[in-house]
Write a protein that holds these residues in place. Structure first.
Motif, mmCIF file in Angstrom:
data_model
loop_
_atom_site.group_PDB
_atom_site.id
_atom_site.type_symbol
_atom_site.label_atom_id
_atom_site.label_comp_id
_atom_site.label_asym_id
_atom_site.label_seq_id
_atom_site.Cartn_x
_atom_site.Cartn_y
_atom_site.Cartn_z
ATOM 1 N N PRO A 8 0.811 -1.218 0.000
ATOM 2 C CA PRO A 8 0.000 0.000 0.000
ATOM 3 C C PRO A 8 0.846 1.272 0.000
ATOM 4 O O PRO A 8 0.380 2.326 -0.408
ATOM 5 C CB PRO A 8 -0.807 -0.122 1.300
ATOM 6 N N TYR A 9 2.079 1.169 0.493
ATOM 7 C CA TYR A 9 2.992 2.306 0.542
ATOM 8 C C TYR A 9 4.389 1.841 0.144
ATOM 9 O O TYR A 9 4.703 0.648 0.175
ATOM 10 C CB TYR A 9 3.078 2.903 1.959
ATOM 11 N N SER A 10 5.236 2.804 -0.198
ATOM 12 C CA SER A 10 6.652 2.509 -0.396
ATOM 13 C C SER A 10 7.304 2.380 0.981
ATOM 14 O O SER A 10 6.929 3.067 1.926
ATOM 15 C CB SER A 10 7.328 3.635 -1.187
ATOM 16 N N GLY A 11 8.286 1.498 1.086
ATOM 17 C CA GLY A 11 8.946 1.316 2.372
ATOM 18 C C GLY A 11 9.829 0.087 2.382
ATOM 19 O O GLY A 11 10.326 -0.359 1.334
ATOM 20 N N ILE A 12 10.006 -0.477 3.569
ATOM 21 C CA ILE A 12 10.827 -1.676 3.753
ATOM 22 C C ILE A 12 9.983 -2.754 4.407
ATOM 23 O O ILE A 12 9.257 -2.505 5.373
ATOM 24 C CB ILE A 12 12.057 -1.365 4.634
ATOM 25 N N LEU A 13 10.071 -3.966 3.874
ATOM 26 C CA LEU A 13 9.353 -5.096 4.459
ATOM 27 C C LEU A 13 10.153 -5.616 5.652
ATOM 28 O O LEU A 13 11.281 -6.094 5.511
ATOM 29 C CB LEU A 13 9.173 -6.202 3.420
ATOM 30 N N LEU A 14 9.556 -5.520 6.820
ATOM 31 C CA LEU A 14 10.245 -5.984 8.023
ATOM 32 C C LEU A 14 10.108 -7.485 8.203
ATOM 33 O O LEU A 14 11.048 -8.164 8.619
ATOM 34 C CB LEU A 14 9.690 -5.264 9.255
ATOM 35 N N THR A 15 8.930 -8.008 7.906
ATOM 36 C CA THR A 15 8.704 -9.451 8.016
ATOM 37 C C THR A 15 7.869 -9.936 6.850
ATOM 38 O O THR A 15 6.970 -9.235 6.383
ATOM 39 C CB THR A 15 7.970 -9.820 9.326
ATOM 40 N N VAL A 16 8.188 -11.136 6.389
ATOM 41 C CA VAL A 16 7.365 -11.850 5.399
ATOM 42 C C VAL A 16 7.305 -13.295 5.897
ATOM 43 O O VAL A 16 8.084 -14.152 5.475
ATOM 44 C CB VAL A 16 7.966 -11.781 3.985
ATOM 45 N N PRO A 17 6.373 -13.570 6.829
ATOM 46 C CA PRO A 17 6.379 -14.856 7.522
ATOM 47 C C PRO A 17 5.766 -16.023 6.749
ATOM 48 O O PRO A 17 5.461 -17.048 7.341
ATOM 49 C CB PRO A 17 5.560 -14.558 8.775
#
Length: 313
Positions: free
Chosen positions: A196-205
């Motif tokens: 939904p926004y630009s950013g950094i993925l902290l977790t992809v479980p």
């Protein structure tokens, strides 16, 4: 002897009663409140967060994860694909509806061609009726022939109305199919999980092959933008807060200053402490005021870190 015993007892009673009397200084200490103390700083406990907060990205539909395009720590743009769920059934539905749509387009064309042919016949018969009327008026044509031509014209007129209705029905079916295709395409798009926004993925479980339920969290995103501290101040000092107050930020248990900031938000109500409550059923009857602190830097700050916020009053 008896008099001495009575005297000593009376003296002891007098001394014990005198010991229970509160001195003026002890009474003053008991009546002290936070308003009578010159408090210059308040320490609040908080954690480092993106200004938009950490966002749990939910799967818009259920299904099996067939492809993963991003991993933990990856940067991502708004709208970029994170994962693909199995969309074979929805894709087949879209393909089938597209076939029906093309077939219905042909049906509309046939109905329209048939209507044009019927209307040409109707126009030709109108001319014949007009000629027959002139001939009957001049006595050059039998009235029976005019009556036959008029009956044929009425029959053809009914065919024209029927043809128009046929075209309308065919076009209506085409519109219904068009809407069904849109709905099926939307259902197919729900099998894609996007940022939904630009950013950094902290977790992809999740992993390829995992089964996802609808609205189940597939990834956690830290949106680009400013970094803030969200903290809670005890109700005892909540009325002392003002927007713009300076704040020093340190990691809990560490004296090293990691950032400075200013108070940019204060909740308009008190609530139960929530950020660092030890247990969900914590029975401590304390209220806190939530605040947000802007930071002068975000270098080397770890998201979700627990920090001490020293607010200068």
């Amino acid at each position: 002897m008896t008099r001495n015993i009575l005297f000593m007892a009376a003296l002891g009673l007098l001394v014990s009663c005198g010991g229970k009397e509160d001195s003026p200084s002890s009474i003053a200490k008991q009546n002290l409140t936070v308003d009578t103390i010159a408090v210059k700083e308040v320490v609040a406990i908080g954690k480092i967060e993106p200004e938009k907060g950490l966002i749990d990205i939910a799967s818009p539909s259920d299904g099996i994860v067939t492809d993963l395009y991003k991993q933990e720590g990856d940067s991502i743009k708004a709208g970029e694909l994170i994962a693909q769920l199995d969309a074979s059934s929805t894709n087949l539905k879209v393909a089938d509806l597209n076939e029906q749509y093309r077939a219905q387009q042909s049906q509309v064309q046939l109905e329209e061609a048939s209507l044009r042919e019927t209307m040409a016949t109707y126009s030709n018969q109108q001319r014949k009726v007009t000629v027959a009327k002139d001939l009957v008026a001049k006595g050059a044509e039998l009235k029976d022939n005019l009556d036959d031509a008029s009956m044929q014209l009425k029959a053809t007129e009914a065919q024209v109305e029927k043809g128009k209705a046929g075209v309308q029905v065919a076009q209506a079916k085409l519109l219904v199919l068009k809407e069904q295709i849109k709905l099926a395409a939307f259902e197919s798009s729900q099998k894609q999980v996007r940022a939904p926004y630009s950013g950094i993925l902290l977790t992809v479980p999740v992993k390829k092959g995992n089964a996802m339920k609808q609205y189940e969290t597939l990834a956690t995103l830290a949106p680009d933008g400013a970094i803030i501290v969200r903290a809670e101040v005890d109700e005892l000092f909540s009325s002392r807060l003002k927007l713009g107050q300076e704040v020093s930020i340190r990691y809990v248990g560490n004296t090293t200053l990691i950032a400075k900031g200013k108070l940019i938000y204060m909740a308009s109500y008190l609530k139960k402490k929530s950020i660092f409550s030890e247990r969900a059923d914590d029975q401590e009857d304390r209220r806190v005021r939530e605040i947000k602190i802007s930071l002068d830097t975000k270098d080397n700050l770890l998201l979700s870190s627990k920090v001490e916020c020293t607010i200068k009053l």
